[in-house]
Design a protein around this motif. Structure first.
Motif, PDB file in Angstrom:
ATOM      1  N   PRO A 134     -28.523 -19.102  -7.650  1.00  0.00           N
ATOM      2  CA  PRO A 134     -27.432 -18.973  -8.625  1.00  0.00           C
ATOM      3  C   PRO A 134     -26.486 -17.835  -8.240  1.00  0.00           C
ATOM      4  N   ASN A 135     -25.198 -18.027  -8.481  1.00  0.00           N
ATOM      5  CA  ASN A 135     -24.158 -17.064  -8.151  1.00  0.00           C
ATOM      6  C   ASN A 135     -24.328 -15.801  -8.995  1.00  0.00           C
ATOM      7  N   VAL A 136     -24.744 -14.694  -8.363  1.00  0.00           N
ATOM      8  CA  VAL A 136     -24.999 -13.469  -9.130  1.00  0.00           C
ATOM      9  C   VAL A 136     -23.734 -12.633  -9.374  1.00  0.00           C
ATOM     10  N   TRP A 137     -22.609 -13.052  -8.812  1.00  0.00           N
ATOM     11  CA  TRP A 137     -21.341 -12.387  -9.115  1.00  0.00           C
ATOM     12  C   TRP A 137     -20.777 -12.850 -10.459  1.00  0.00           C
ATOM     13  N   ALA A 138     -21.194 -13.986 -10.938  1.00  0.00           N
ATOM     14  CA  ALA A 138     -20.551 -14.640 -12.079  1.00  0.00           C
ATOM     15  C   ALA A 138     -20.450 -13.723 -13.294  1.00  0.00           C
ATOM     16  N   ASN A 139     -19.241 -13.655 -13.826  1.00  0.00           N
ATOM     17  CA  ASN A 139     -18.911 -12.929 -15.055  1.00  0.00           C
ATOM     18  C   ASN A 139     -19.042 -11.416 -14.948  1.00  0.00           C
ATOM     19  N   LYS A 140     -19.062 -10.887 -13.727  1.00  0.00           N
ATOM     20  CA  LYS A 140     -19.118  -9.434 -13.553  1.00  0.00           C
ATOM     21  C   LYS A 140     -17.704  -8.859 -13.569  1.00  0.00           C
ATOM     22  N   PRO A 141     -17.482  -7.785 -14.320  1.00  0.00           N
ATOM     23  CA  PRO A 141     -16.226  -7.043 -14.193  1.00  0.00           C
ATOM     24  C   PRO A 141     -16.218  -6.352 -12.831  1.00  0.00           C
ATOM     25  N   ALA A 142     -15.048  -6.152 -12.260  1.00  0.00           N
ATOM     26  CA  ALA A 142     -14.963  -5.540 -10.934  1.00  0.00           C
ATOM     27  C   ALA A 142     -13.664  -4.770 -10.768  1.00  0.00           C
ATOM     28  N   ALA A 143     -13.696  -3.844  -9.817  1.00  0.00           N
ATOM     29  CA  ALA A 143     -12.499  -3.120  -9.399  1.00  0.00           C
ATOM     30  C   ALA A 143     -12.520  -3.053  -7.883  1.00  0.00           C
ATOM     31  N   VAL A 144     -11.335  -2.938  -7.290  1.00  0.00           N
ATOM     32  CA  VAL A 144     -11.235  -2.843  -5.839  1.00  0.00           C
ATOM     33  C   VAL A 144     -10.332  -1.670  -5.477  1.00  0.00           C
ATOM     34  N   ILE A 145     -10.776  -0.909  -4.482  1.00  0.00           N
ATOM     35  CA  ILE A 145     -10.017   0.211  -3.962  1.00  0.00           C
ATOM     36  C   ILE A 145      -9.936   0.039  -2.448  1.00  0.00           C
ATOM     37  N   SER A 146      -8.875   0.572  -1.855  1.00  0.00           N
ATOM     38  CA  SER A 146      -8.760   0.435  -0.398  1.00  0.00           C
ATOM     39  C   SER A 146      -7.923   1.562   0.180  1.00  0.00           C
ATOM     40  N   THR A 147      -8.125   1.777   1.467  1.00  0.00           N
ATOM     41  CA  THR A 147      -7.354   2.759   2.204  1.00  0.00           C
ATOM     42  C   THR A 147      -7.156   2.250   3.621  1.00  0.00           C
ATOM     43  N   GLY A 148      -6.136   2.744   4.280  1.00  0.00           N
ATOM     44  CA  GLY A 148      -5.832   2.333   5.642  1.00  0.00           C
ATOM     45  C   GLY A 148      -4.418   2.761   5.981  1.00  0.00           C
ATOM     46  N   GLY A 149      -3.809   2.090   6.926  1.00  0.00           N
ATOM     47  CA  GLY A 149      -2.435   2.392   7.292  1.00  0.00           C
ATOM     48  C   GLY A 149      -1.451   1.595   6.461  1.00  0.00           C
ATOM     49  N   ASP A 150      -0.201   1.798   6.716  1.00  0.00           N
ATOM     50  CA  ASP A 150       0.898   1.062   6.075  1.00  0.00           C
ATOM     51  C   ASP A 150       0.714   0.907   4.573  1.00  0.00           C
ATOM     52  N   CYS A 151       0.257  -0.270   4.135  1.00  0.00           N
ATOM     53  CA  CYS A 151       0.146  -0.523   2.684  1.00  0.00           C
ATOM     54  C   CYS A 151      -1.238  -0.172   2.140  1.00  0.00           C
ATOM     55  N   GLY A 152      -2.025   0.584   2.890  1.00  0.00           N
ATOM     56  CA  GLY A 152      -3.292   1.103   2.371  1.00  0.00           C
ATOM     57  C   GLY A 152      -4.339   0.057   2.073  1.00  0.00           C
ATOM     58  N   GLY A 153      -4.272  -1.082   2.738  1.00  0.00           N
ATOM     59  CA  GLY A 153      -5.277  -2.124   2.516  1.00  0.00           C
ATOM     60  C   GLY A 153      -4.940  -3.084   1.399  1.00  0.00           C
ATOM     61  N   GLY A 154      -3.715  -3.034   0.912  1.00  0.00           N
ATOM     62  CA  GLY A 154      -3.331  -3.865  -0.232  1.00  0.00           C
ATOM     63  C   GLY A 154      -3.472  -5.356  -0.005  1.00  0.00           C
ATOM     64  N   ARG A 155      -3.214  -5.817   1.220  1.00  0.00           N
ATOM     65  CA  ARG A 155      -3.308  -7.262   1.472  1.00  0.00           C
ATOM     66  C   ARG A 155      -4.750  -7.743   1.370  1.00  0.00           C
ATOM     67  N   SER A 156      -5.689  -6.914   1.794  1.00  0.00           N
ATOM     68  CA  SER A 156      -7.105  -7.304   1.675  1.00  0.00           C
ATOM     69  C   SER A 156      -7.522  -7.365   0.206  1.00  0.00           C
ATOM     70  N   GLN A 157      -6.966  -6.461  -0.598  1.00  0.00           N
ATOM     71  CA  GLN A 157      -7.278  -6.488  -2.033  1.00  0.00           C
ATOM     72  C   GLN A 157      -6.873  -7.817  -2.657  1.00  0.00           C
TER      73      GLN A 157
END
Length: 196
Positions: A110-133
């Motif tokens: 069973p999918n254990v991600w289901a109904n979990k609240p989440a947040a994403v943070i990123s860092t890197g060059g240019d746009c700081g990882g925004g496209r991966s987010q």
């Protein structure tokens, strides 16, 4: 009595870094988040989940509805968490292979991600990882993950002033304050979804 009411229920956050590098800036963001919960964001307990030991997804490893012990343990940690914090580096405009592998293993039935609240943070060059987010958020739609919308956290690691030290620890105070606001938002969103 008022002081008792002011204390927020403890939420348990599983934190995953999509980078396996020893001095990873992404993992450094998670260390900073853990420190912030001890210093200035009460009511959150963050556990860093190491995804480097997960084998590549191979359904031949699934036997009679069970998974190898390392996968079972990982899935259990996700299942027990109240919410998820992703540190998502950007590779070729997308999420990293280790992170995608972890997402896929935990999505097996069973999918254990289901109904979990989440947040994403990123860092890197240019746009700081925004496209991966944004790609991670797209994947999250199918996984039934519920991401906070704001504040967004991207950080250009290479633009002055210095953001990280030689060991990948976040040293920029303004970035720490922005990271704190992400944690506060994730906490409030998690409690709201739990009906608390």
């Amino acid at each position: 009595m008022e002081a008792v009411r002011a204390i927020k229920p403890l939420i348990r956050v599983a934190a995953l870094s999509g980078s396996l590098r020893k001095y990873s800036f992404s993992t450094g963001l998670l260390r900073a988040a853990i420190d912030l919960t001890k210093e200035s964001v009460p009511g959150i307990e963050i556990e860093y989940i190491d995804i480097s030991l997960l084998p590549l997804l191979n359904t031949d490893l699934e036997i009679d509805g069970t998974y190898p012990p390392v996968i079972e343990s990982f899935r259990q940690k996700i299942l027990e968490a109240d919410s998820i914090l992703f540190a998502c580096p950007e590779y070729n405009y997308s999420v990293s292979a280790p992170l995608k592998n972890a997402l896929d293993w935990a999505s097996r039935a069973p999918n254990v991600w289901a109904n979990k609240p989440a947040a994403v943070i990123s860092t890197g060059g240019d746009c700081g990882g925004g496209r991966s987010q944004y790609h991670l958020r797209q994947i999250g739609v199918f996984l039934d993950l519920h991401f906070i919308n704001k504040p967004e956290f991207t950080l250009n690691a290479f633009q002055p002033p210095q953001k990280f030290d030689e060991e990948g620890n976040l040293v920029d105070e303004a970035a720490k304050e922005r990271l704190k606001q992400v944690l506060v938002s994730l906490q409030a969103f998690t409690l709201r979804l739990q009906g608390k």
